[in-house]
Design a protein around this motif. Structure first.
Motif, short mmCIF file in Angstrom:
data_model
loop_
_atom_site.label_atom_id
_atom_site.label_comp_id
_atom_site.label_asym_id
_atom_site.label_seq_id
_atom_site.Cartn_x
_atom_site.Cartn_y
_atom_site.Cartn_z
N SER A 271 -6.13 -0.92 1.24
CA SER A 271 -6.29 0.49 1.59
C SER A 271 -6.95 0.63 2.96
N ARG A 272 -6.95 1.85 3.45
CA ARG A 272 -7.59 2.09 4.75
C ARG A 272 -9.06 1.67 4.72
N LYS A 273 -9.77 2.06 3.65
CA LYS A 273 -11.21 1.73 3.60
C LYS A 273 -11.43 0.23 3.64
N SER A 274 -10.57 -0.51 2.88
CA SER A 274 -10.75 -1.97 2.85
C SER A 274 -10.40 -2.60 4.19
N ASP B 295 -0.93 3.96 2.15
CA ASP B 295 0.35 3.89 2.88
C ASP B 295 1.07 5.25 2.82
N VAL B 296 1.88 5.53 3.82
CA VAL B 296 2.75 6.70 3.76
C VAL B 296 3.84 6.41 2.74
N ARG C 70 6.70 11.61 -4.32
CA ARG C 70 6.01 11.32 -5.58
C ARG C 70 6.94 10.54 -6.52
N GLU C 71 8.25 10.84 -6.44
CA GLU C 71 9.23 10.16 -7.30
C GLU C 71 9.19 8.65 -7.07
N MET C 72 9.00 8.27 -5.79
CA MET C 72 8.94 6.84 -5.46
C MET C 72 7.78 6.18 -6.23
#
Ligand code: FMN
Length: 215
Positions: free
Chosen positions: A84-87, A145-146, A150-152
């Protein structure tokens, strides 16, 4: 300023609280934190374990809420996606701050220090205790991530469910804990007329120095 901004600027409340001073605090911040979080739980503070995690990378700062999952003399632990961004920010710059606000008691706790990843065993042990839906979510979500829709995400959940069937869901290799080992911890008690109490523990060569800051 528009009307709403003016309304917000006019909000006032006096913090009426019990005395909090150097003579009655614990000798180390972990013991003091334990006292305060127990009191916050007793006071039925909602989301007592929710804390703002602040990180930085290349001089740009970011903050978000995460949940405290444990603490002891080694530090304060939360769990997340390691990609993730934070990590990514913590990998690049392993320093962070945690901020709690317990409004039922007019209290704030600010924790600053260095972070490191929790052990694999620790992450796996905690992951095992999570509800199955959260375990599947951890596998399915490429956190930060982008994504196209939501279906994905729902598709990925279905894939993970099919992949593991009824068997135990293992801890993803890209998921686990971070531990923040404090160098400074501030306990802020809101008081009348803005004369708040601020007691700070500063780590100096392994010993905790206790000082008071002006509010
Ligand atoms: C009450 C609350 C609790 C949360 N707890 C966690 C948590 O424990 N771990 C986590 O990774 N994200 C948690 N989140 C989501 C994060 O705030 C954030 O959206 C997510 O971790 C992605 O952040 P990042 O892109 O900066 O890495 C929580 C959000 C809220 C509102």
């Amino acid at each position: 300023m528009n009307e709403l901004s003016q309304q917000i600027a006019q909000l006032r409340r006096d913090y009426v609280s019990r005395l909090f001073d150097e003579s009655q605090v614990a000798g180390d911040p972990f013991e003091q934190f334990k006292l305060w979080i127990e009191e916050a739980i007793q006071a039925e503070q909602p989301d007592v374990e929710a804390m703002t995690l602040s990180t930085s990378a290349d001089g740009r700062l970011s903050g978000r809420i995460v949940l405290l999952k444990g603490f002891d003399a080694r530090g304060f632990v939360f769990f997340t996606n390691y990609e993730s961004r934070k990590s990514r920010e913590l990998d690049a710059h392993p320093q962070a701050a945690l901020t709690f606000y317990w409004h039922t008691l007019n209290r704030q706790v600010r924790i600053e220090g260095a972070v490191e990843k929790a052990s694999r065993q620790e992450s796996e042990d905690y992951f095992r205790t999570r509800p199955r839906g959260s375990q599947i979510g951890a596998w399915a979500s490429p956190q930060s991530d982008v994504i196209v829709s939501r279906e994905m995400l729902e598709l990925r959940v279905a894939e993970i469910e099919a992949r593991f069937g009824d068997s135990e869901i293992p801890c993803p290799p890209f998921w686990g804990g971070w531990r923040l080992s404090p160098i400074q911890v501030e306990f802020w008690q809101g008081r009348e007329s803005r004369l708040h109490d601020r007691i700070v523990y500063q780590n100096e060569n392994g010993a905790w120095r206790i000082v008071r800051l002006a509010p």
